[in-house]
Design an enzyme around this catalytic site. Structure first.
Site, PDB file in Angstrom:
ATOM      1  N   PRO A 234       0.780  -1.249   0.000  1.00 38.81           N
ATOM      2  CG  PRO A 234       0.111  -0.878   2.219  1.00 38.81           C
ATOM      3  CD  PRO A 234       0.887  -1.841   1.346  1.00 38.81           C
ATOM      4  CB  CYS A 235       4.379   2.101  -0.518  1.00 38.63           C
ATOM      5  SG  CYS A 235       4.677   1.347  -2.127  1.00 38.63           S
TER       6      CYS A 235
END
Length: 310
Positions: A234-235
């Site tokens: 999810p960066c």
């Protein structure tokens, strides 16, 4: 689970949740906003449901019965080849917005409408075609028969055999990432014929868009259940979601502009009303609906996007 995944899981575990809303400026969610957005998704689209964590796997910053969201048994009929090119809002190009035309709006000038891109089944951009006349439903029956024949021939190769891959079913999970403060997608797949889990788990990569498969998808433990699944890191999620919402807001402002009376109109009060009514922008509880649109580009072959158009 490799060393990198172990470190990431530990970082997630040690992170403290933030309860200060920064949704409009960062695209991130607090745990409370995650629950609100999940409630809205479940209310609008009951194919999604809240789930509790396995015993001893829950987190205190989320309600016991709302630890993650789950979509069950989504079918996937075909595999993706390496030439597939999905829409990727997480991949920014300086000065370019994939959602719309970013031509600056001058006072008194109407905004330029966006150029709509069309892609084929493999994600290759097609040339624009002239608008065709929409046929009447009451046209000659012979035309209907011809259309049925053509439709029936789709999905078959030259020898008449079906070109579809073996059917698979996927369960999709949306958990809250404490470190990145966004939803995080996990998926688990099952063979359509036997119902057994896909093994090894990496075969699920065949149903993930190449751009994500090669960069941000790993096999990691799903914390609320302790099982291994494919997950999209999810960066970039907050950045992508902020860009999507900003683009939607600009589109909304453009539509509002079209509703405003001309400068020489006597309806000045109406103009003020329109601008005030539409100044609120987009609500945070709509976040998860838009996020589902986003992840539909990650697993485009999985029939899981039954949400409204945006």
């Amino acid at each position: 689970m490799n060393l990198y995944s172990t470190i990431m899981s530990m970082r997630e575990y040690l992170s403290s949740p933030s309860h200060t809303s920064t949704f409009t400026s960062t695209g991130q969610l607090t745990p409370e906003e995650f629950v609100d957005a999940g409630d809205y998704l479940v209310y609008k689209f009951p194919t999604w449901s809240w789930q509790p964590a396995a015993p001893g796997k829950g987190v205190s910053h989320l309600p016991e019965d709302k630890q993650f969201l789950k979509l069950r048994h989504a079918p996937c009929h075909s595999r993706l080849d390496d030439s597939f090119s999905p829409w990727n809002p997480g991949e920014a190009i300086e000065g370019v917005d994939e959602w719309e035309d970013n031509t600056p709006i001058k006072d008194g000038d109407p905004p330029t409408p966006a150029r709509v891109k069309t892609v084929d089944d493999k994600g290759v951009e097609e040339e624009e075609e002239e608008d065709e006349e929409i046929p009447d439903m009451d046209d000659d029956e012979e035309d209907d028969d011809e259309a049925i024949i053509k439709e029936g021939a789709k999905g078959k190769s030259a020898d008449g055999k079906s070109g579809r891959s073996p059917l698979r079913f996927y369960n999709l999970y949306l958990a809250y990432s404490t470190y990145y403060r966004t939803p995080r997608l996990y998926i688990s797949g099952h063979d359509g014929a036997t119902g057994l889990p896909l093994t090894p788990p990496t075969v699920m990569f065949e149903d993930i868009a190449p751009d994500y498969r090669e960069k941000t998808v790993t096999i990691e433990e799903f914390p609320p259940e302790g099982t291994l699944m494919a997950t999209v890191h999810p960066c970039k999620h907050a950045e992508a979601m902020k860009r999507i919402f900003d683009s939607m807001l600009r589109r909304k402002e453009r539509e509002d502009w079209e509703e405003v009376p001309p400068a020489n109109s006597d309806d000045k009060e109406d103009e003020t009303v329109v601008r005030v009514e539409n100044d609120s922008g987009l609500r945070v509880d709509q976040y998860m609906v838009v996020f589902v649109k986003f992840i539909a580009g990650v697993v485009p072959g999985v029939e899981m996007d039954y949400t409204m158009s945006i």
